[in-house]
Scaffold this motif. Sequence first.
Motif, PDB file in Angstrom:
ATOM      1  N   TRP A   1       0.809  -1.256  -0.052  1.00 11.05           N
ATOM      2  CA  TRP A   1      -0.012  -0.036   0.051  1.00 11.05           C
ATOM      3  C   TRP A   1       0.830   1.385   0.060  1.00 11.05           C
ATOM      4  CZ3 TRP A   1      -4.736   0.826  -1.241  1.00 11.05           C
ATOM      5  CH2 TRP A   1      -5.072   2.044  -1.111  1.00 11.05           C
ATOM      6  N   ASN A   2       2.062   1.345   0.505  1.00 11.12           N
ATOM      7  CA  ASN A   2       2.915   2.342   0.482  1.00 11.12           C
ATOM      8  C   ASN A   2       4.054   2.260  -0.494  1.00 11.12           C
ATOM      9  OD1 ASN A   2       1.841   3.490   2.884  1.00 11.12           O
ATOM     10  ND2 ASN A   2       2.968   2.107   4.217  1.00 11.12           N
ATOM     11  N   ALA A   3       4.022   1.233  -1.531  1.00 13.60           N
ATOM     12  CA  ALA A   3       4.873   1.111  -2.557  1.00 13.60           C
ATOM     13  C   ALA A   3       4.358   1.788  -3.740  1.00 13.60           C
ATOM     14  CB  ALA A   3       5.263  -0.523  -2.879  1.00 13.60           C
ATOM     15  N   ILE A   4       4.978   2.601  -4.202  1.00 13.76           N
ATOM     16  CA  ILE A   4       4.558   3.630  -5.511  1.00 13.76           C
ATOM     17  C   ILE A   4       4.442   2.832  -6.798  1.00 13.76           C
ATOM     18  CG2 ILE A   4       4.940   5.590  -6.915  1.00 13.76           C
ATOM     19  CD1 ILE A   4       6.124   7.070  -4.282  1.00 13.76           C
TER      20      ILE A   4
ATOM     21  N   ARG B   1      -8.263   7.494  -8.100  1.00 14.48           N
ATOM     22  CA  ARG B   1      -8.185   7.670  -6.638  1.00 14.48           C
ATOM     23  C   ARG B   1      -7.032   6.840  -6.422  1.00 14.48           C
ATOM     24  NH1 ARG B   1      -7.354   8.685  -2.700  1.00 14.48           N
ATOM     25  NH2 ARG B   1      -8.346   8.806  -0.451  1.00 14.48           N
ATOM     26  N   ILE B   2      -6.500   5.850  -6.943  1.00 12.25           N
ATOM     27  CA  ILE B   2      -5.307   5.317  -6.523  1.00 12.25           C
ATOM     28  C   ILE B   2      -4.215   6.214  -6.936  1.00 12.25           C
ATOM     29  CG2 ILE B   2      -3.736   3.320  -7.121  1.00 12.25           C
ATOM     30  CD1 ILE B   2      -6.279   1.625  -7.589  1.00 12.25           C
ATOM     31  N   LEU B   3      -4.313   6.977  -8.191  1.00  9.09           N
ATOM     32  CA  LEU B   3      -3.189   7.815  -8.406  1.00  9.09           C
ATOM     33  C   LEU B   3      -3.051   9.066  -7.615  1.00  9.09           C
ATOM     34  CD1 LEU B   3      -3.650   7.763 -12.313  1.00  9.09           C
ATOM     35  CD2 LEU B   3      -2.119   6.657 -11.209  1.00  9.09           C
ATOM     36  N   VAL B   4      -4.317   9.394  -7.103  1.00  9.07           N
ATOM     37  CA  VAL B   4      -4.077  10.421  -6.160  1.00  9.07           C
ATOM     38  C   VAL B   4      -3.299   9.896  -4.884  1.00  9.07           C
ATOM     39  CG1 VAL B   4      -5.545  11.581  -4.348  1.00  9.07           C
ATOM     40  CG2 VAL B   4      -6.343  11.506  -6.974  1.00  9.07           C
ATOM     41  N   ARG B   5      -3.642   8.643  -4.381  1.00  8.78           N
ATOM     42  CA  ARG B   5      -2.636   8.068  -3.342  1.00  8.78           C
ATOM     43  C   ARG B   5      -1.330   8.070  -3.846  1.00  8.78           C
ATOM     44  NH1 ARG B   5      -1.750   6.895   1.779  1.00  8.78           N
ATOM     45  NH2 ARG B   5      -0.348   4.943   1.857  1.00  8.78           N
TER      46      ARG B   5
ATOM     47  N   ARG C   1       9.998  14.557   3.041  1.00  9.42           N
ATOM     48  CA  ARG C   1      11.124  13.919   3.796  1.00  9.42           C
ATOM     49  C   ARG C   1      12.366  14.049   3.245  1.00  9.42           C
ATOM     50  NH1 ARG C   1       7.344   9.603   3.796  1.00  9.42           N
ATOM     51  NH2 ARG C   1       8.589   8.550   2.212  1.00  9.42           N
ATOM     52  N   ARG C   2      12.543  14.177   1.880  1.00  9.87           N
ATOM     53  CA  ARG C   2      13.805  14.650   1.351  1.00  9.87           C
ATOM     54  C   ARG C   2      14.229  15.960   1.594  1.00  9.87           C
ATOM     55  NH1 ARG C   2      13.219  11.552  -4.858  1.00  9.87           N
ATOM     56  NH2 ARG C   2      13.472   9.554  -3.856  1.00  9.87           N
ATOM     57  N   GLU C   3      13.097  16.772   1.542  1.00  6.43           N
ATOM     58  CA  GLU C   3      13.483  18.205   1.780  1.00  6.43           C
ATOM     59  C   GLU C   3      13.727  18.416   3.471  1.00  6.43           C
ATOM     60  OE1 GLU C   3      14.122  22.110   0.885  1.00  6.43           O
ATOM     61  OE2 GLU C   3      13.575  20.447  -0.554  1.00  6.43           O
ATOM     62  N   GLY C   4      13.367  17.653   4.122  1.00  2.44           N
ATOM     63  CA  GLY C   4      13.723  17.632   5.694  1.00  2.44           C
ATOM     64  C   GLY C   4      15.319  17.155   5.835  1.00  2.44           C
ATOM     65  N   GLU C   5      15.488  16.253   4.995  1.00  2.00           N
ATOM     66  CA  GLU C   5      16.818  15.599   5.099  1.00  2.00           C
ATOM     67  C   GLU C   5      17.786  16.877   4.586  1.00  2.00           C
ATOM     68  OE1 GLU C   5      16.792  11.875   3.245  1.00  2.00           O
ATOM     69  OE2 GLU C   5      15.688  10.937   4.719  1.00  2.00           O
ATOM     70  N   ARG C   6      17.437  17.427   3.825  1.00  2.04           N
ATOM     71  CA  ARG C   6      18.295  18.461   2.841  1.00  2.04           C
ATOM     72  C   ARG C   6      18.644  19.771   3.834  1.00  2.04           C
ATOM     73  NH1 ARG C   6      14.844  17.954  -1.808  1.00  2.04           N
ATOM     74  NH2 ARG C   6      15.562  16.270  -3.202  1.00  2.04           N
ATOM     75  N   GLU C   7      17.309  19.951   4.608  1.00  2.00           N
ATOM     76  CA  GLU C   7      17.486  21.065   5.458  1.00  2.00           C
ATOM     77  C   GLU C   7      18.404  20.696   6.611  1.00  2.00           C
ATOM     78  OE1 GLU C   7      17.016  24.753   6.670  1.00  2.00           O
ATOM     79  OE2 GLU C   7      16.245  23.909   4.832  1.00  2.00           O
ATOM     80  N   ARG C   8      18.356  19.425   7.262  1.00  2.00           N
ATOM     81  CA  ARG C   8      19.126  19.053   8.232  1.00  2.00           C
ATOM     82  C   ARG C   8      20.652  19.050   7.680  1.00  2.00           C
ATOM     83  NH1 ARG C   8      14.731  15.611   9.225  1.00  2.00           N
ATOM     84  NH2 ARG C   8      16.138  13.992   8.090  1.00  2.00           N
ATOM     85  N   GLU C   9      20.868  18.685   6.531  1.00  2.19           N
ATOM     86  CA  GLU C   9      22.308  18.339   6.113  1.00  2.19           C
ATOM     87  C   GLU C   9      22.940  19.769   5.764  1.00  2.19           C
ATOM     88  OE1 GLU C   9      22.109  16.320   2.372  1.00  2.19           O
ATOM     89  OE2 GLU C   9      21.765  14.458   3.199  1.00  2.19           O
TER      90      GLU C   9
ATOM     91  N   ASN D   1       0.044  11.501  -3.499  1.00  2.15           N
ATOM     92  CA  ASN D   1       0.361  12.033  -2.127  1.00  2.15           C
ATOM     93  C   ASN D   1       1.566  11.349  -1.414  1.00  2.15           C
ATOM     94  OD1 ASN D   1      -2.141  13.597  -2.030  1.00  2.15           O
ATOM     95  ND2 ASN D   1      -3.444  11.632  -1.217  1.00  2.15           N
ATOM     96  N   LEU D   2       1.691  10.097  -1.882  1.00  2.00           N
ATOM     97  CA  LEU D   2       3.095   9.421  -1.317  1.00  2.00           C
ATOM     98  C   LEU D   2       4.249  10.293  -1.872  1.00  2.00           C
ATOM     99  CD1 LEU D   2       1.936   5.614  -1.737  1.00  2.00           C
ATOM    100  CD2 LEU D   2       2.203   6.873   0.476  1.00  2.00           C
ATOM    101  N   ASN D   3       4.029  10.493  -3.094  1.00  3.39           N
ATOM    102  CA  ASN D   3       5.202  11.092  -3.844  1.00  3.39           C
ATOM    103  C   ASN D   3       5.601  12.561  -3.166  1.00  3.39           C
ATOM    104  OD1 ASN D   3       5.843   9.357  -5.836  1.00  3.39           O
ATOM    105  ND2 ASN D   3       4.276  10.368  -7.149  1.00  3.39           N
TER     106      ASN D   3
END
Length: 502
Positions: free
Chosen positions: A34-37, A57-61, A72-80, A64-66
């Motif tokens: 379910w979490n695998a794009i 509806r699945i493509l909306v999911r 998450r990637r942006e947060g990691e970049r900010e911490r870096e 959202n996952l993307n």
Amino acid sequence: MSESPTNTVEKAVDKKTTEQKFIELRELTSPKDWNAIPHLKELAASFLEKDKALSDRILVRVNNLNKAKENRREGERERERELKRERGQEIEGRRGAEKLSVAAESFSKIQSNRSKISELKAKAKEKGKQQLKTSLFWFVALPVLLFSFYQIVIASERYESRAKLIVQQPDGMATMDASMALLSGFGVSVPGASDAELAKAYIYSKDMLDYLLTELNIDQHYTNGNVDYFSRLESQYSQEDLYDFYRKMVNVEIDEKSLVILISAQAFAPEFSQKLTETISQRAEWYINKVGNDLAESQLAFIRGEHIRVEEKLLTAKHNLLFFQDKHSLLDPEAEGLAIQQIAYTLEAQIAERQSALNALTTIMSEKAPQVVALNNEIQAIEKQLLKERSRLSNNQIGLTDPNGIPQVRDLSVGAILAKYAELKIGLELALQAFTSSQISLEKARIEAYRKLKYLVVVETPTLPEDNAFPKVTYNITLFTLLLLMLFGIGRLVLATIKELK
């Protein structure tokens, strides 16, 4: 173990609403899938044809996952970046000294690069100048030199002879008396531009070219092998080529105000150019005169025919009258009739006189008296003569006629003679009037034809050139050079534009 997208699709396809289908699909799918794009994209593709709303509806999911993954990637970049900022502050002090040395080295490198750039620019400028000189030589200087060599050394000289002509009409007022001038009702007429255009058209015509070929053999002159190739006519020429070359060598211009015709003829020898212009002028003069004479003759032909017919009628009437007079030996029948009538009146008077005398004698003498008998015989003789004279006035005997309709009689009465004479005289007078009118008409037609005659007058005789008129070396070389420079400049602009666009 995760279920395949196909099994999942079959279980969820019977649900009613899209959201319910989506919830049941989530329950039927493992959390990992379910979490695998990629798995969700395959699942959406499998529902695309069977249930488009569920696929969306699945493509909306998936979206959202993307987004969550990107956050998450942006947060990691900010911490870096925070870590790098902290590390930078730590090493900033150590780099201070290094920056000074690096700045010095950079300044020296910049100075070195500037000198190199200056050297490259100088080399490029020198190379551009060299290329410009080379291009000018190949595309401008060399063609100009070759063209100048041709114009000065190779090109054959062409001589031009000129003549001026004008179409004129004669002054009709100077050739007739005042009465005929008033009768004709014209003065001096001025030829129009159409006459000059007619002469120009004939000079440019094929007939003129054929005449020049016959008289001067201009084809042999223009195909002379001693003339350079570009100036002469090819030896294997067609009639069209010869005509085009003739149009180039002969030029005719008309002055709009004075209507003077200027003829210019070019040739490779001055004498031939003069002869060519002279021949063209003479032939054009012959043509204009011929046209005028033909028009005049055609106009006079009918009038002359009618005049001849009227003149023949006049001669016939005169002949008939003379034949009638000779036939009856009469000069003037009217005078003859008056004389006969006067004789009759005289005889009647004598009869009356003798009758009175006879009446007087019979009163005193017998009828057999010699004087009475003599007077009776005299009266009878006079009465017989009177009857003869009266018969001459009223005799109606008419004989045969000759081929001209003249009566052939021996004892034609004076009345018949007078009637026939009056008829012939009236016919003669009518024929004379017709002849007079015809003569006037003929004279008017002759004057009208005369006023329409046109003559080609030579204003300036053909000149004999001493210097060649063509080629114009200075003008041709200058014009050729300017054209090449203009084309060269346009080509350079086009090439520069193409390089900038690249």
